[in-house]
Design a protein around this motif. Structure first.
Motif, PDB file in Angstrom:
ATOM      1  N   GLY A  95       0.822  -1.207   0.000  1.00 38.07           N
ATOM      2  CA  GLY A  95       0.000   0.000   0.000  1.00 38.07           C
ATOM      3  C   GLY A  95       0.849   1.247   0.000  1.00 38.07           C
ATOM      4  N   VAL A  96       0.195   2.370  -0.284  1.00 40.19           N
ATOM      5  CA  VAL A  96       0.829   3.682  -0.263  1.00 40.19           C
ATOM      6  C   VAL A  96      -0.005   4.555   0.668  1.00 40.19           C
ATOM      7  N   LEU A  97       0.651   5.148   1.649  1.00 39.58           N
ATOM      8  CA  LEU A  97      -0.019   6.005   2.617  1.00 39.58           C
ATOM      9  C   LEU A  97       0.527   7.417   2.524  1.00 39.58           C
ATOM     10  N   GLN A  98      -0.369   8.378   2.631  1.00 39.45           N
ATOM     11  CA  GLN A  98       0.019   9.784   2.553  1.00 39.45           C
ATOM     12  C   GLN A  98       0.390  10.317   3.932  1.00 39.45           C
ATOM     13  N   LYS A  99       1.428  11.157   3.960  1.00 41.38           N
ATOM     14  CA  LYS A  99       1.778  11.894   5.168  1.00 41.38           C
ATOM     15  C   LYS A  99       0.913  13.143   5.239  1.00 41.38           C
ATOM     16  N   PRO A 100       0.516  13.583   6.402  1.00 44.27           N
ATOM     17  CA  PRO A 100       0.692  12.909   7.694  1.00 44.27           C
ATOM     18  C   PRO A 100      -0.187  11.667   7.770  1.00 44.27           C
ATOM     19  N   LEU A 101       0.323  10.670   8.477  1.00 43.25           N
ATOM     20  CA  LEU A 101      -0.382   9.401   8.562  1.00 43.25           C
ATOM     21  C   LEU A 101      -1.676   9.534   9.356  1.00 43.25           C
ATOM     22  N   ASP A 102      -2.710   8.921   8.843  1.00 40.58           N
ATOM     23  CA  ASP A 102      -4.003   8.844   9.502  1.00 40.58           C
ATOM     24  C   ASP A 102      -4.082   7.480  10.197  1.00 40.58           C
ATOM     25  N   ALA A 103      -4.419   7.466  11.490  1.00 40.66           N
ATOM     26  CA  ALA A 103      -4.411   6.226  12.263  1.00 40.66           C
ATOM     27  C   ALA A 103      -5.344   5.178  11.665  1.00 40.66           C
ATOM     28  N   ASP A 104      -6.537   5.569  11.256  1.00 39.97           N
ATOM     29  CA  ASP A 104      -7.489   4.598  10.713  1.00 39.97           C
ATOM     30  C   ASP A 104      -6.988   3.999   9.399  1.00 39.97           C
ATOM     31  N   ARG A 105      -6.472   4.852   8.522  1.00 40.36           N
ATOM     32  CA  ARG A 105      -5.947   4.334   7.235  1.00 40.36           C
ATOM     33  C   ARG A 105      -4.736   3.445   7.451  1.00 40.36           C
ATOM     34  N   LEU A 106      -3.866   3.840   8.389  1.00 37.74           N
ATOM     35  CA  LEU A 106      -2.692   3.030   8.692  1.00 37.74           C
ATOM     36  C   LEU A 106      -3.123   1.673   9.224  1.00 37.74           C
ATOM     37  N   ASP A 107      -4.066   1.667  10.157  1.00 39.60           N
ATOM     38  CA  ASP A 107      -4.544   0.419  10.730  1.00 39.60           C
ATOM     39  C   ASP A 107      -5.157  -0.483   9.650  1.00 39.60           C
TER      40      ASP A 107
END
Length: 114
Positions: A95-107
């Protein structure tokens, strides 16, 4: 969980966020130190920054693939766009996550990666 980012503040905040989600982390200040240690590390998920001075996240993924390391790798970046997402998919990123990290999306991304 392995967190790789050259920015100490980002590393620390990412580890804090991951701890609130119940993950233990080992951090590395760059891709090269992580690769130096990887053979002795237990299997885990890799959360890596895209832009680092020694080796970028794409180069890290390619190096892991060449070594036959099949661990899930998540890319974190402040960049965005279809081209970046396509390249990440081609390299097998979980996956690709955008900064700043969102806790729900990261989880969600971590649950999917595992």
């Amino acid at each position: 969980m392995y967190v790789i980012d050259d920015d100490e503040g980002v590393r620390n905040s990412t580890v804090f966020l991951l701890a609130t989600l119940g993950y233990d982390c080992v951090t590395f200040a760059g891709a090269a130190p992580f690769l130096d240690a990887a053979d002795a590390l237990p299997r885990g998920c890799v959360l890596t920054d895209l832009r680092m001075p020694d080796m970028d996240g794409f180069e890290l993924a390619e190096a892991l693939r060449r070594r036959g390391v099949g661990w899930p790798v998540l890319l974190i970046t402040s960049d965005s766009g279809g081209r970046l997402d396509r390249r990440a998919a081609q390299l097998g990123f979980a996956g690709v996550l955008q900064k700043p990290l969102d806790a729900d999306r990261l989880d969600e991304a971590l649950a999917s990666a595992f």
